[in-house]
Design a protein around this motif. Sequence first.
Motif, PDB file in Angstrom:
ATOM      1  N   GLN A 128       0.860  -1.175   0.000  1.00  0.00           N
ATOM      2  CA  GLN A 128       0.000   0.000   0.000  1.00  0.00           C
ATOM      3  C   GLN A 128       0.901   1.231   0.000  1.00  0.00           C
ATOM      4  OE1 GLN A 128      -3.367  -0.001  -0.274  1.00  0.00           O
ATOM      5  NE2 GLN A 128      -3.301  -2.246  -0.410  1.00  0.00           N
ATOM      6  N   VAL A 129       0.809   2.032  -1.059  1.00  0.00           N
ATOM      7  CA  VAL A 129       1.708   3.170  -1.226  1.00  0.00           C
ATOM      8  C   VAL A 129       0.914   4.463  -1.110  1.00  0.00           C
ATOM      9  CG1 VAL A 129       3.401   4.274  -2.738  1.00  0.00           C
ATOM     10  CG2 VAL A 129       3.138   1.768  -2.764  1.00  0.00           C
ATOM     11  N   GLU A 130       1.387   5.360  -0.245  1.00  0.00           N
ATOM     12  CA  GLU A 130       0.796   6.690  -0.102  1.00  0.00           C
ATOM     13  C   GLU A 130       1.766   7.717  -0.670  1.00  0.00           C
ATOM     14  OE1 GLU A 130      -0.589   7.748   3.765  1.00  0.00           O
ATOM     15  OE2 GLU A 130      -1.355   5.734   4.203  1.00  0.00           O
ATOM     16  N   ILE A 131       1.296   8.470  -1.650  1.00  0.00           N
ATOM     17  CA  ILE A 131       2.129   9.481  -2.306  1.00  0.00           C
ATOM     18  C   ILE A 131       1.745  10.854  -1.768  1.00  0.00           C
ATOM     19  CG2 ILE A 131       2.817  10.486  -4.510  1.00  0.00           C
ATOM     20  CD1 ILE A 131       3.646   7.589  -4.183  1.00  0.00           C
ATOM     21  N   PRO A 132       2.691  11.655  -1.315  1.00  0.00           N
ATOM     22  CA  PRO A 132       2.361  13.012  -0.837  1.00  0.00           C
ATOM     23  C   PRO A 132       1.776  13.860  -1.951  1.00  0.00           C
ATOM     24  CG  PRO A 132       4.598  12.379  -0.207  1.00  0.00           C
ATOM     25  CD  PRO A 132       4.124  11.355  -1.182  1.00  0.00           C
ATOM     26  N   GLN A 133       0.985  14.822  -1.552  1.00  0.00           N
ATOM     27  CA  GLN A 133       0.374  15.727  -2.520  1.00  0.00           C
ATOM     28  C   GLN A 133       1.445  16.465  -3.317  1.00  0.00           C
ATOM     29  OE1 GLN A 133      -2.293  18.535  -0.761  1.00  0.00           O
ATOM     30  NE2 GLN A 133      -3.075  19.304  -2.712  1.00  0.00           N
ATOM     31  N   GLY A 134       1.279  16.464  -4.621  1.00  0.00           N
ATOM     32  CA  GLY A 134       2.202  17.165  -5.497  1.00  0.00           C
ATOM     33  C   GLY A 134       3.368  16.338  -5.996  1.00  0.00           C
ATOM     34  N   ALA A 135       3.571  15.140  -5.432  1.00  0.00           N
ATOM     35  CA  ALA A 135       4.673  14.282  -5.863  1.00  0.00           C
ATOM     36  C   ALA A 135       4.214  13.368  -6.993  1.00  0.00           C
ATOM     37  CB  ALA A 135       5.172  13.454  -4.692  1.00  0.00           C
ATOM     38  N   PRO A 136       5.115  12.932  -7.860  1.00  0.00           N
ATOM     39  CA  PRO A 136       4.736  12.017  -8.944  1.00  0.00           C
ATOM     40  C   PRO A 136       4.198  10.707  -8.388  1.00  0.00           C
ATOM     41  CG  PRO A 136       6.937  12.923  -9.295  1.00  0.00           C
ATOM     42  CD  PRO A 136       6.542  13.299  -7.904  1.00  0.00           C
ATOM     43  N   ASP A 137       3.284  10.109  -9.113  1.00  0.00           N
ATOM     44  CA  ASP A 137       2.723   8.831  -8.694  1.00  0.00           C
ATOM     45  C   ASP A 137       3.797   7.743  -8.782  1.00  0.00           C
ATOM     46  OD1 ASP A 137       0.914   7.032  -7.781  1.00  0.00           O
ATOM     47  OD2 ASP A 137      -0.348   7.007  -9.581  1.00  0.00           O
ATOM     48  N   VAL A 138       3.545   6.627  -8.068  1.00  0.00           N
ATOM     49  CA  VAL A 138       4.493   5.519  -8.087  1.00  0.00           C
ATOM     50  C   VAL A 138       4.621   4.980  -9.503  1.00  0.00           C
ATOM     51  CG1 VAL A 138       2.687   3.850  -7.492  1.00  0.00           C
ATOM     52  CG2 VAL A 138       5.081   3.319  -7.008  1.00  0.00           C
ATOM     53  N   ALA A 139       5.849   4.630  -9.881  1.00  0.00           N
ATOM     54  CA  ALA A 139       6.117   4.049 -11.197  1.00  0.00           C
ATOM     55  C   ALA A 139       6.738   2.668 -10.998  1.00  0.00           C
ATOM     56  CB  ALA A 139       7.054   4.950 -11.986  1.00  0.00           C
ATOM     57  N   ASN A 140       6.828   1.912 -12.077  1.00  0.00           N
ATOM     58  CA  ASN A 140       7.448   0.590 -12.047  1.00  0.00           C
ATOM     59  C   ASN A 140       8.639   0.560 -12.986  1.00  0.00           C
ATOM     60  OD1 ASN A 140       5.570  -0.693 -10.248  1.00  0.00           O
ATOM     61  ND2 ASN A 140       4.082  -0.689 -11.926  1.00  0.00           N
ATOM     62  N   LEU A 141       9.686  -0.115 -12.557  1.00  0.00           N
ATOM     63  CA  LEU A 141      10.906  -0.215 -13.353  1.00  0.00           C
ATOM     64  C   LEU A 141      11.225  -1.681 -13.606  1.00  0.00           C
ATOM     65  CD1 LEU A 141      13.153   2.388 -11.464  1.00  0.00           C
ATOM     66  CD2 LEU A 141      11.843   2.768 -13.564  1.00  0.00           C
ATOM     67  N   ALA A 142      11.394  -2.054 -14.852  1.00  0.00           N
ATOM     68  CA  ALA A 142      11.809  -3.402 -15.207  1.00  0.00           C
ATOM     69  C   ALA A 142      13.314  -3.548 -15.001  1.00  0.00           C
ATOM     70  CB  ALA A 142      11.444  -3.684 -16.663  1.00  0.00           C
ATOM     71  N   PRO A 143      13.817  -4.768 -14.907  1.00  0.00           N
ATOM     72  CA  PRO A 143      15.277  -4.944 -14.807  1.00  0.00           C
ATOM     73  C   PRO A 143      16.001  -4.251 -15.950  1.00  0.00           C
ATOM     74  CG  PRO A 143      14.161  -7.010 -14.339  1.00  0.00           C
ATOM     75  CD  PRO A 143      13.096  -6.055 -14.825  1.00  0.00           C
ATOM     76  N   GLY A 144      17.037  -3.497 -15.616  1.00  0.00           N
ATOM     77  CA  GLY A 144      17.802  -2.763 -16.617  1.00  0.00           C
ATOM     78  C   GLY A 144      17.251  -1.407 -16.959  1.00  0.00           C
ATOM     79  N   GLN A 145      16.092  -1.046 -16.401  1.00  0.00           N
ATOM     80  CA  GLN A 145      15.485   0.254 -16.665  1.00  0.00           C
ATOM     81  C   GLN A 145      15.936   1.247 -15.596  1.00  0.00           C
ATOM     82  OE1 GLN A 145      11.206   0.145 -16.921  1.00  0.00           O
ATOM     83  NE2 GLN A 145      10.997   2.347 -17.273  1.00  0.00           N
ATOM     84  N   ALA A 146      16.758   2.218 -15.973  1.00  0.00           N
ATOM     85  CA  ALA A 146      17.323   3.183 -15.029  1.00  0.00           C
ATOM     86  C   ALA A 146      16.207   3.986 -14.348  1.00  0.00           C
ATOM     87  CB  ALA A 146      18.298   4.111 -15.751  1.00  0.00           C
ATOM     88  N   PRO A 147      16.437   4.378 -13.078  1.00  0.00           N
ATOM     89  CA  PRO A 147      17.681   4.222 -12.316  1.00  0.00           C
ATOM     90  C   PRO A 147      17.844   2.877 -11.617  1.00  0.00           C
ATOM     91  CG  PRO A 147      16.130   5.507 -11.041  1.00  0.00           C
ATOM     92  CD  PRO A 147      15.464   5.240 -12.360  1.00  0.00           C
ATOM     93  N   GLU A 167       9.962  -8.579 -11.224  1.00  0.00           N
ATOM     94  CA  GLU A 167       9.774  -8.087 -12.586  1.00  0.00           C
ATOM     95  C   GLU A 167       9.570  -6.582 -12.637  1.00  0.00           C
ATOM     96  OE1 GLU A 167       6.600 -10.241 -14.338  1.00  0.00           O
ATOM     97  OE2 GLU A 167       7.640 -12.181 -14.240  1.00  0.00           O
ATOM     98  N   GLN A 168       8.927  -6.027 -11.615  1.00  0.00           N
ATOM     99  CA  GLN A 168       8.650  -4.594 -11.603  1.00  0.00           C
ATOM    100  C   GLN A 168       9.044  -4.017 -10.245  1.00  0.00           C
ATOM    101  OE1 GLN A 168       7.560  -2.790 -14.221  1.00  0.00           O
ATOM    102  NE2 GLN A 168       7.465  -4.623 -15.510  1.00  0.00           N
ATOM    103  N   ALA A 169      10.011  -3.114 -10.253  1.00  0.00           N
ATOM    104  CA  ALA A 169      10.444  -2.462  -9.020  1.00  0.00           C
ATOM    105  C   ALA A 169       9.611  -1.212  -8.777  1.00  0.00           C
ATOM    106  CB  ALA A 169      11.916  -2.081  -9.104  1.00  0.00           C
ATOM    107  N   LEU A 170       9.227  -0.986  -7.520  1.00  0.00           N
ATOM    108  CA  LEU A 170       8.575   0.273  -7.167  1.00  0.00           C
ATOM    109  C   LEU A 170       9.578   1.414  -7.280  1.00  0.00           C
ATOM    110  CD1 LEU A 170       6.526  -0.665  -3.967  1.00  0.00           C
ATOM    111  CD2 LEU A 170       5.656  -0.358  -6.275  1.00  0.00           C
ATOM    112  N   HIS A 171       9.147   2.523  -7.893  1.00  0.00           N
ATOM    113  CA  HIS A 171      10.022   3.691  -8.030  1.00  0.00           C
ATOM    114  C   HIS A 171       9.294   4.910  -7.469  1.00  0.00           C
ATOM    115  CE1 HIS A 171      12.239   6.752 -10.794  1.00  0.00           C
ATOM    116  NE2 HIS A 171      12.828   6.662  -9.610  1.00  0.00           N
ATOM    117  N   LEU A 172       9.851   5.457  -6.388  1.00  0.00           N
ATOM    118  CA  LEU A 172       9.308   6.660  -5.762  1.00  0.00           C
ATOM    119  C   LEU A 172      10.333   7.767  -5.898  1.00  0.00           C
ATOM    120  CD1 LEU A 172       7.918   5.035  -2.477  1.00  0.00           C
ATOM    121  CD2 LEU A 172       6.692   5.454  -4.617  1.00  0.00           C
ATOM    122  N   VAL A 173       9.894   8.957  -6.328  1.00  0.00           N
ATOM    123  CA  VAL A 173      10.860  10.002  -6.633  1.00  0.00           C
ATOM    124  C   VAL A 173      10.348  11.361  -6.192  1.00  0.00           C
ATOM    125  CG1 VAL A 173       9.957  10.207  -8.998  1.00  0.00           C
ATOM    126  CG2 VAL A 173      12.261  11.039  -8.482  1.00  0.00           C
ATOM    127  N   ALA A 174      11.260  12.157  -5.635  1.00  0.00           N
ATOM    128  CA  ALA A 174      11.025  13.579  -5.397  1.00  0.00           C
ATOM    129  C   ALA A 174      11.653  14.337  -6.564  1.00  0.00           C
ATOM    130  CB  ALA A 174      11.643  14.011  -4.078  1.00  0.00           C
TER     131      ALA A 174
END
Length: 449
Positions: A128-147, A167-174
Amino acid sequence: MTSSDVTDVKGAESAGDPIANEAAGNAAGAAPVSAQDVLHESDARDARASGAELESEGLTMTSHEGEKSAAHGAANRGDRKRSFELADHEVPTSKVEEWRFTPLRRFAPLFEDVATDDREGDPALDYQVEIPQGAPDVANLAPGQAPRGTVLVPEDLTSAVASARCEQALHLVAPKGADVAEPFRVAITGSGADRRGNAHIVLETEESSSATFVLNHTGSAQYAQNVEMVVGDNSQMTVIALQDWDDDALHIARHHARVGRDAKLKHIVVSLGGSGVRVDVIGELAAPGGELENLGLYFSDADQFLEHRLFVDHAAPNCTSNVAYKGALQGAKARSVWVGDVLIRKQAEGTTTYELNRNLVLTEGARADSVPNLEIETGEIEGAGHAAATGRFDDEQLFYLMARGIPEKEARRLVVRGFFAELIQQIDVPEIREHLFESIENELERSMN
């Protein structure tokens, strides 16, 4: 050069005074033991245990006695082999330094190349992922997909399996320039002690941004996890990882961070639950002006094993690191292991670093191992040191409190609260501070009764 002396102590408990640090250990309720004494006692104890306890815990694997593995025969801690290929990693044995304290039989399920045990409508672990207001939504990264994979490259088999099987990594970013006030929250809940989970999580603060990330683990599972932290130039990242599992959970995690120029990472690990938990933390200070603060708190109960290993890699000049971990143990066969490695490379002139570990043993039958290591390849540093102590309640301190009318049970509570309070107060999320004080009270209630 390997040093076991305190040269210029600058830690969380004092600012440059080794005597003050020992006094702080006394005030925390633990009768202090010097780092050298801890190491000598630990070495002797391990020599006695290796033929019995460690062999009985070890797995029967094909190996050559006394031979170093390819991954762990490096010239220094920072040059160990890293690879995404499973074939490049051996199943751990107790003959390898990195695993000599770990009860390998207990963790055996996490050394198997097994897929995540997701069933239709019933995942092995719920996120269960909570994203702060104004931050990008959670993304998924496949193996080899930067960062993904740009910082964390596995050093051991469990980490390699977690990477390959996710197969899919959670990616959270500011995003660049953003000051994200509220924390990103990831609640990870296991569905059962027989369910395997593999995960890769990527946390990122882009240039000149700031954010806090909270990872909270509850329920039960057999969980292999990678956490990759990309701390951009001039950014500030705080990561809080809580291991609040049920009593039958198994968890091995690899946290790996790279800190950019003039950036700061505050990394906090709290381990309270689980049958066996091992958290390896690597922090690379890769550009000038970087700061790294590693804080940790753990409370081991009867038959519970908690291991925390840290590696701080000073690979650039004029960087600062500080490590402070504290643990308490109670009950028969309560075990904790803390190993802190700091490497100051030849090019890392102007380094300031200090690492501290304190352990408070509350009952008979508990055991804490504490090993600080400091490796220095240049003499042009500002200060470097370490200290470790393991002790029981200080009878004089209890007497002092009881002489002022405080009942013994309450006096013991006050000592343990004071032992942990300094670290808890450095956690900037109020509900987590409250939860930790409440959890410690619950642990103490059990031991007092």
